[in-house]
Each structure stands twice: as C-alpha cells, then as structure tokens.
Design an enzyme around this catalytic site. Sequence first.
Site, PDB file in Angstrom:
ATOM      1  N   CYS A   1      -5.736  29.985  36.663  1.00  0.00           N
ATOM      2  CA  CYS A   1      -5.800  28.710  37.375  1.00  0.00           C
ATOM      3  C   CYS A   1      -4.758  28.742  38.480  1.00  0.00           C
ATOM      4  O   CYS A   1      -3.850  29.571  38.457  1.00  0.00           O
ATOM      5  CB  CYS A   1      -5.532  27.547  36.418  1.00  0.00           C
ATOM      6  SG  CYS A   1      -5.928  25.940  37.150  1.00  0.00           S
TER       7      CYS A   1
ATOM      8  N   CYS B   1      -2.934  25.859  39.400  1.00  0.00           N
ATOM      9  CA  CYS B   1      -2.032  24.693  39.411  1.00  0.00           C
ATOM     10  C   CYS B   1      -0.572  25.040  39.162  1.00  0.00           C
ATOM     11  O   CYS B   1       0.316  24.345  39.636  1.00  0.00           O
ATOM     12  CB  CYS B   1      -2.511  23.618  38.448  1.00  0.00           C
ATOM     13  SG  CYS B   1      -2.496  24.124  36.727  1.00  0.00           S
TER      14      CYS B   1
ATOM     15  N   CYS C   1      -5.380  22.506  41.257  1.00  0.00           N
ATOM     16  CA  CYS C   1      -5.916  23.742  40.679  1.00  0.00           C
ATOM     17  C   CYS C   1      -6.647  24.608  41.708  1.00  0.00           C
ATOM     18  O   CYS C   1      -7.428  25.484  41.342  1.00  0.00           O
ATOM     19  CB  CYS C   1      -6.831  23.408  39.503  1.00  0.00           C
ATOM     20  SG  CYS C   1      -5.964  22.535  38.179  1.00  0.00           S
TER      21      CYS C   1
ATOM     22  N   LYS D   1     -13.930  20.852  30.261  1.00  0.00           N
ATOM     23  CA  LYS D   1     -12.521  20.454  30.303  1.00  0.00           C
ATOM     24  C   LYS D   1     -12.442  19.082  30.940  1.00  0.00           C
ATOM     25  O   LYS D   1     -12.894  18.883  32.071  1.00  0.00           O
ATOM     26  CB  LYS D   1     -11.725  21.476  31.103  1.00  0.00           C
ATOM     27  CG  LYS D   1     -10.259  21.087  31.272  1.00  0.00           C
ATOM     28  CD  LYS D   1      -9.457  22.176  31.964  1.00  0.00           C
ATOM     29  CE  LYS D   1      -8.043  21.706  32.221  1.00  0.00           C
ATOM     30  NZ  LYS D   1      -7.228  22.749  32.871  1.00  0.00           N
TER      31      LYS D   1
ATOM     32  N   ARG E   1      -6.661  14.973  38.817  1.00  0.00           N
ATOM     33  CA  ARG E   1      -7.625  16.075  38.759  1.00  0.00           C
ATOM     34  C   ARG E   1      -9.067  15.599  38.531  1.00  0.00           C
ATOM     35  O   ARG E   1      -9.920  16.366  38.117  1.00  0.00           O
ATOM     36  CB  ARG E   1      -7.237  17.036  37.639  1.00  0.00           C
ATOM     37  CG  ARG E   1      -5.815  17.589  37.732  1.00  0.00           C
ATOM     38  CD  ARG E   1      -5.721  18.925  37.013  1.00  0.00           C
ATOM     39  NE  ARG E   1      -4.375  19.335  36.643  1.00  0.00           N
ATOM     40  CZ  ARG E   1      -3.400  19.669  37.496  1.00  0.00           C
ATOM     41  NH1 ARG E   1      -3.617  19.617  38.792  1.00  0.00           N
ATOM     42  NH2 ARG E   1      -2.219  20.050  37.036  1.00  0.00           N
TER      43      ARG E   1
ATOM     44  N   GLU F   1     -22.395  21.600  32.034  1.00  0.00           N
ATOM     45  CA  GLU F   1     -21.280  22.497  32.363  1.00  0.00           C
ATOM     46  C   GLU F   1     -21.371  23.801  31.562  1.00  0.00           C
ATOM     47  O   GLU F   1     -21.226  24.888  32.112  1.00  0.00           O
ATOM     48  CB  GLU F   1     -19.926  21.835  32.068  1.00  0.00           C
ATOM     49  CG  GLU F   1     -19.433  20.866  33.123  1.00  0.00           C
ATOM     50  CD  GLU F   1     -18.876  21.575  34.361  1.00  0.00           C
ATOM     51  OE1 GLU F   1     -18.833  22.814  34.399  1.00  0.00           O
ATOM     52  OE2 GLU F   1     -18.486  20.864  35.306  1.00  0.00           O
TER      53      GLU F   1
ATOM     54  N   LYS G   1     -12.079  21.177  25.718  1.00  0.00           N
ATOM     55  CA  LYS G   1     -10.672  20.816  25.834  1.00  0.00           C
ATOM     56  C   LYS G   1     -10.536  19.409  26.402  1.00  0.00           C
ATOM     57  O   LYS G   1     -11.193  19.125  27.395  1.00  0.00           O
ATOM     58  CB  LYS G   1     -10.007  21.827  26.768  1.00  0.00           C
ATOM     59  CG  LYS G   1      -8.561  21.563  27.045  1.00  0.00           C
ATOM     60  CD  LYS G   1      -8.097  22.530  28.083  1.00  0.00           C
ATOM     61  CE  LYS G   1      -6.687  22.138  28.475  1.00  0.00           C
ATOM     62  NZ  LYS G   1      -6.193  22.934  29.549  1.00  0.00           N
TER      63      LYS G   1
ATOM     64  N   SER H   1      -1.448  19.882  24.527  1.00  0.00           N
ATOM     65  CA  SER H   1      -0.043  19.504  24.373  1.00  0.00           C
ATOM     66  C   SER H   1       0.144  18.092  23.807  1.00  0.00           C
ATOM     67  O   SER H   1       0.942  17.894  22.894  1.00  0.00           O
ATOM     68  CB  SER H   1       0.660  19.629  25.719  1.00  0.00           C
ATOM     69  OG  SER H   1      -0.012  18.880  26.714  1.00  0.00           O
TER      70      SER H   1
HETATM   71  C1  PBG Z   1      -4.188  24.333  33.860  1.00  0.00           C
HETATM   72  C2  PBG Z   1      -4.200  23.928  32.446  1.00  0.00           C
HETATM   73  C3  PBG Z   1      -3.830  22.701  31.888  1.00  0.00           C
HETATM   74  C4  PBG Z   1      -3.852  22.890  30.512  1.00  0.00           C
HETATM   75  C5  PBG Z   1      -4.275  24.181  30.279  1.00  0.00           C
HETATM   76  N1  PBG Z   1      -4.525  24.798  31.487  1.00  0.00           N
HETATM   77  C6  PBG Z   1      -3.340  21.464  32.489  1.00  0.00           C
HETATM   78  C7  PBG Z   1      -4.143  20.678  33.384  1.00  0.00           C
HETATM   79  O1  PBG Z   1      -5.314  20.919  33.625  1.00  0.00           O
HETATM   80  O2  PBG Z   1      -3.535  19.750  33.917  1.00  0.00           O
HETATM   81  C8  PBG Z   1      -3.460  21.856  29.502  1.00  0.00           C
HETATM   82  C9  PBG Z   1      -2.992  22.396  28.205  1.00  0.00           C
HETATM   83  C10 PBG Z   1      -2.259  21.440  27.367  1.00  0.00           C
HETATM   84  O3  PBG Z   1      -2.137  20.234  27.664  1.00  0.00           O
HETATM   85  O4  PBG Z   1      -1.773  21.892  26.327  1.00  0.00           O
HETATM   86  N2  PBG Z   1      -5.276  24.120  34.606  1.00  0.00           N
END
Ligand code: PBG
Length: 342
Positions: free
Chosen positions: A136, A138, A146, A212, A234, A250, A265, A291
């Site tokens: 990615c 970002c 991103c 996602k 985003r 998707e 996700k 997270s």
């Molecule tokens: C990057 C990415 C993100 C996460 C994984 N890859 C963050 C986002 O899209 O802002 C999030 C993972 C997490 O919150 O543990 N594109």
Amino acid sequence: MSEPSMLSDEMLFGLEPSRSPVRLRRLRRTEALRRVVRETRLNAAQFIWPLFVRSGTGLRTPIGSMPGVFQTSVDELVKDAGRAVEAGIGGVLLFGIPDHKDSVGSSAWDPHGPVAEGVRAIKAAYPQLLVITDVCMCEYTDHGHCGVLTGDGDVDNDATLELLAREAVAHAEAGADIIAPSDMMDHRVGRLREALDEAGFSHLPIMSYAAKYASAFYGPFREAAESTPSFGDRRSYQMDPSNAREALREVRQDVAEGADILMVKPAGAYLDIIAAVKQDTGLPLAAYQVSGEYSMIKAAAERGWIDGDRAMMESLVAIARAGADLIITYFALDAAAALRAR
Ligand code: PBG
C-alpha cells in the site's frame, strides 16, 4: 451446514416439555463432553501476526494505543520472527515505516526500505517462516493517502497501480512469500499479477484485501504505521460499512483478476461478510482482526471490565466460525500460547 435428517427439532420441541427427549444441556455438562462436540477449533497455524518495521538498530518502540505491539528495527524484527516460529503460528505480515515520505511514496519500492530489509533478514534467519508483505502507499506518502493524488486531491487509481506494482516487485525480490495489497484501488490484483509474472514471480500468491471497509477500527493502526491521512478520509476507495452485496462484487472482481487468497477487513463487525464471501467463492479466506478490535479488548481488560484472555479467544473463534481460514491478529502469539495451555 447440512440439515439433520431424523426427527426435526420442531417436532420434538413441539411435544409437551416432560415428554420431549431433547435436552441440549446434556452435551454441555462436562468439559470432556463439550470438547468432543466442539464445532470450531482454533489452530496456531491459522494465525498471522502483523509486525511494524523501521530502520535503525535495537529499536522496540511501544505503540501507546496498542499495548504489547511495537515498531521495531530489523534486528528486533528477527527476534519476533523467532517467536513466531517457536509459537508455530502461520506467518507474519510486515508493514514498513520509512525514513522518508514524499508525494508519490517512493520509499515503497526502495530495495533497502524497511520491509525489503526485514524480509531478507527474516528469510536468512528463518527460511521456513511464511512472510507476507502489505502492499500500500499510505505509510509512504507524505499526505497519508493510499495512492498518488490528482490535482484536485482525489486518489488517482490507475497512476497508483504502477507504483503498487513496483512496490510488490520490490517485496518479491526481497523474498516475500505472499503479496498482500491493501490499497483498494480498482484492478490492482490484475496489475500486480501482471507485474509479478513479468518479473519472474508467477509462483507468488496474492492475498487480496478484497473487502476492506472504511472503518473507525483502524484508528490505533494509524499511530502504529504513522499513516493518518493529512486531509480527508479513505471513503472514496475503501468500502461503505453499510454494503454487503458490494463486497461480493469486490471479491468476484479480485477472483477474476487472479487473487489466490481473499480477505475481509475488519473482522469482528463484519462476520456476515466473512460468511457470505466464504459461501460465494470457496477460496481460502483471511479475516483481519484490526487494531481497534485488539485495543478495545486490551483496554477493557486493563480496566478489569472483561476477562481479556477469554474475550481474545471468543473473538477469534467467532471469526473462524463465520468462515475465516486465516486470521490476521495482533493476538497471534498470545492466542497460540493460550491454545497450548488448554
Ligand atoms: C493500509 C492498512 C491499514 C490497515 C492495514 N493496512 C490502515 C488503513 O487502511 O487506514 C489497518 C490495520 C489495522 O487497523 O490493524 N492501507
């Protein structure tokens, strides 16, 4: 799930209570009984542990909002890789924090960037450990989006594909086992497949962050990866949390473009999506317990409001029960230890 063929529950439960032979508590009476009728079993091999790597040596910086999670330098990363091997988990997923950010995220394809160096070091020490890299922009762009921006601040889909392709090839050349694009640009699986094939990596699988969502649960990650967008959000590329049918569009697109493993996700708030994708595609399916899901359990446990270990295992078994084969989780080591202790 198949229907039982004998007397239906409906018929049996319809009897007068004293005459019904059905007593569901019989199979819950002892742990020995519960154990043999358990429908979903977790296994350390299905856990993937996300790790954050940056340059330097001897670095192990705690992430304030994610107790037990760190940004590490490559030497410390290799120690964590050793812990992953010892715990018997499925693999690790690497995120890089570069020294230098710019508008196009050029550190992303630096052959000496943190991810490339991290992959090489892990593979030298533990060649058997599965290493997945997150692809990615970002973490690498100075604006935190991103991809690259158009003049009016939108993310330019097709221009971004070319940069992602360079990043993926750099990870492949460093020795990554699986490439995992998380950017949510259209057609990136196809473009990465083409780039990897051309560079001699037709054998490398792509694990696509297929569905996602634009989620508030990524909050703590953005501190860990230093990737908070400097303006806007985003929502023009990640999915609207309200949409389920769109998730199937998707994933079908990614399947058509050659994705080998799909991902949903976040996980916990999207169990219906996990189940639907599993049913629709039959491909190996990963779910990312992100997270915020981790931090909420940690925070509540710290306050004594919930039993952290039980909440951890319950959250993971629910994700597996919904249909995930692989679970990407910051709990990977703790959960593997809990399984061993059972
Ligand atoms: C990057 C990415 C993100 C996460 C994984 N890859 C963050 C986002 O899209 O802002 C999030 C993972 C997490 O919150 O543990 N594109």
